[in-house]
Design a protein around this motif. Structure first.
Motif, PDB file in Angstrom:
ATOM      1  N   ASN A 259       0.813  -1.219   0.000  1.00 47.21           N
ATOM      2  CA  ASN A 259       0.000   0.000   0.000  1.00 47.21           C
ATOM      3  C   ASN A 259       0.849   1.272   0.000  1.00 47.21           C
ATOM      4  O   ASN A 259       0.345   2.355  -0.321  1.00 47.21           O
ATOM      5  CB  ASN A 259      -0.914  -0.006   1.226  1.00 47.21           C
ATOM      6  N   SER A 260       2.122   1.159   0.349  1.00 46.58           N
ATOM      7  CA  SER A 260       2.983   2.347   0.377  1.00 46.58           C
ATOM      8  C   SER A 260       3.277   2.894  -1.019  1.00 46.58           C
ATOM      9  O   SER A 260       3.747   4.028  -1.141  1.00 46.58           O
ATOM     10  CB  SER A 260       4.298   2.012   1.087  1.00 46.58           C
ATOM     11  N   PHE A 261       3.028   2.109  -2.068  1.00 44.05           N
ATOM     12  CA  PHE A 261       3.246   2.600  -3.426  1.00 44.05           C
ATOM     13  C   PHE A 261       2.121   3.514  -3.901  1.00 44.05           C
ATOM     14  O   PHE A 261       2.195   4.051  -5.006  1.00 44.05           O
ATOM     15  CB  PHE A 261       3.393   1.422  -4.390  1.00 44.05           C
ATOM     16  N   ILE A 262       1.081   3.657  -3.093  1.00 44.98           N
ATOM     17  CA  ILE A 262      -0.016   4.563  -3.420  1.00 44.98           C
ATOM     18  C   ILE A 262       0.204   5.847  -2.640  1.00 44.98           C
ATOM     19  O   ILE A 262       0.061   5.897  -1.413  1.00 44.98           O
ATOM     20  CB  ILE A 262      -1.375   3.944  -3.066  1.00 44.98           C
ATOM     21  N   GLY A 263       0.596   6.901  -3.333  1.00 48.54           N
ATOM     22  CA  GLY A 263       0.866   8.181  -2.690  1.00 48.54           C
ATOM     23  C   GLY A 263      -0.323   9.119  -2.754  1.00 48.54           C
ATOM     24  O   GLY A 263      -1.414   8.768  -3.237  1.00 48.54           O
ATOM     25  N   ASN A 264      -0.121  10.317  -2.252  1.00 53.42           N
ATOM     26  CA  ASN A 264      -1.197  11.308  -2.261  1.00 53.42           C
ATOM     27  C   ASN A 264      -1.491  11.830  -3.663  1.00 53.42           C
ATOM     28  O   ASN A 264      -2.638  12.160  -3.985  1.00 53.42           O
ATOM     29  CB  ASN A 264      -0.830  12.483  -1.348  1.00 53.42           C
TER      30      ASN A 264
END
Length: 304
Positions: A259-264
């Motif tokens: 999930n960390s590959f999804i940024g703002n």
């Protein structure tokens, strides 16, 4: 003259039913069974459904191999495959640590669940104690609670115990939420095994524990494998508790790490799908190896 007559009669005698004809022995092709239209229709529908369900996984693999400059192209197959995406996602993120944490959590939860569920289910199936139905009802009620409804209390409890960002915390939580299912399925499986087998073993000198380990448990192995694989997959795919109880990137499970590959503002789609492919491979391999035992465990007792 008599011998020649006997030979002639033996040659003219018809071959018994079911025997192979002389022409078949010399390679004459057998008649093939024709497929009915109904069979062809069912096979076509089955292949179509398989393609529908497999298409998202194929798209995931293809996107994981897309170069960065082709991520927004409206094509199903990229012009070139970027195999370095799998190497980059492994070295440029904490995916290795996340995978290690997930393996420890899934394996530890599965072992803990089996250590508790096997004796509990065996005792419940064999002993007619007072409050047995109430115990099974309480076990079923615990299965009705959603982990998300207990997150605030769990976070507060483990915070006071100074156990946040710990693998043991995730092992205990996953084992607790999967224990009820394992007890239920193993209780039904132990109850389907005749008790006379254990009585015969105890007459031969085995105790109750020896009869369980040597007689009942091997017979109940399909049910044990079913409880094991479902617990392992549930712990492998868990996300909410891992996100709440682990705040350090190195201590988070794989689902949270991906999930960390999804940024703002941006999403690294190639790394996101590459990590997803890495995450599903161990579960697919494990399920393929023990799929027969899982099916036999789920259908045990359906046919008498």
């Amino acid at each position: 003259m008599t011998q020649r007559t006997l030979n002639t009669e033996e040659t003219a005698r018809p071959a018994p039913a079911g025997s192979v004809a002389g022409g078949a022995r010399h390679g004459t092709p057998r008649a093939h069974r024709t497929l009915r239209p109904h069979t062809l229709l069912v096979a076509a529908v089955a292949w179509l459904l398989a393609a529908v369900f497999l298409f998202p996984y194929a798209e995931m693999v293809i996107t994981a191999l897309r170069p960065v400059h082709e991520l927004r192209d409206a094509t199903y197959v990229p012009g070139e495959f970027e195999w370095a995406n799998f190497v980059d996602v492994w070295h440029e993120s904490n995916l290795g640590d996340n995978l290690r944490v997930t393996l420890l959590v899934a394996a530890g939860s599965t072992v803990l669940v089996l250590l508790v569920a096997v004796p509990a289910a065996y005792y419940t199936a064999r002993m007619k104690f007072r409050g047995r139905k109430l115990f099974l009802l309480l076990v079923l009620i615990t299965q009705m609670f959603q982990p998300t409804s207990l997150l605030v209390g769990l976070y507060r409890e483990f915070y006071q115990l100074d156990m946040l960002n710990s693998v043991w915390t995730l092992i205990l939580c996953n084992a607790a939420f999967n224990l009820a299912f394992a007890i239920w399925i193993l209780t039904a499986y132990f109850a389907s095994i005749p008790e006379a087998l254990e009585e015969a073993a105890m007459i031969d000198g085995l105790g109750r524990g020896g009869a369980l380990l040597r007689i009942t448990l091997p017979l109940a192995m399909p049910g044990v494998v079913t409880a094991m694989i479902f617990t392992f997959i549930a712990a492998w795919n868990e996300f909410v508790m891992g996100l709440t109880l682990s705040t350090i990137p190195e201590s988070q499970p794989l689902t949270v790490g991906i999930n960390s590959f999804i940024g703002n503002y941006t999403v690294q789609w190639n790394y996101l799908f590459a990590g997803s492919v890495i995450a599903i491979v161990p579960v697919v391999v494990l399920f393929a190896l023990i799929e027969r035992k899982v099916v036999s465990g789920l259908t045990a007792g359906s046919v008498k």
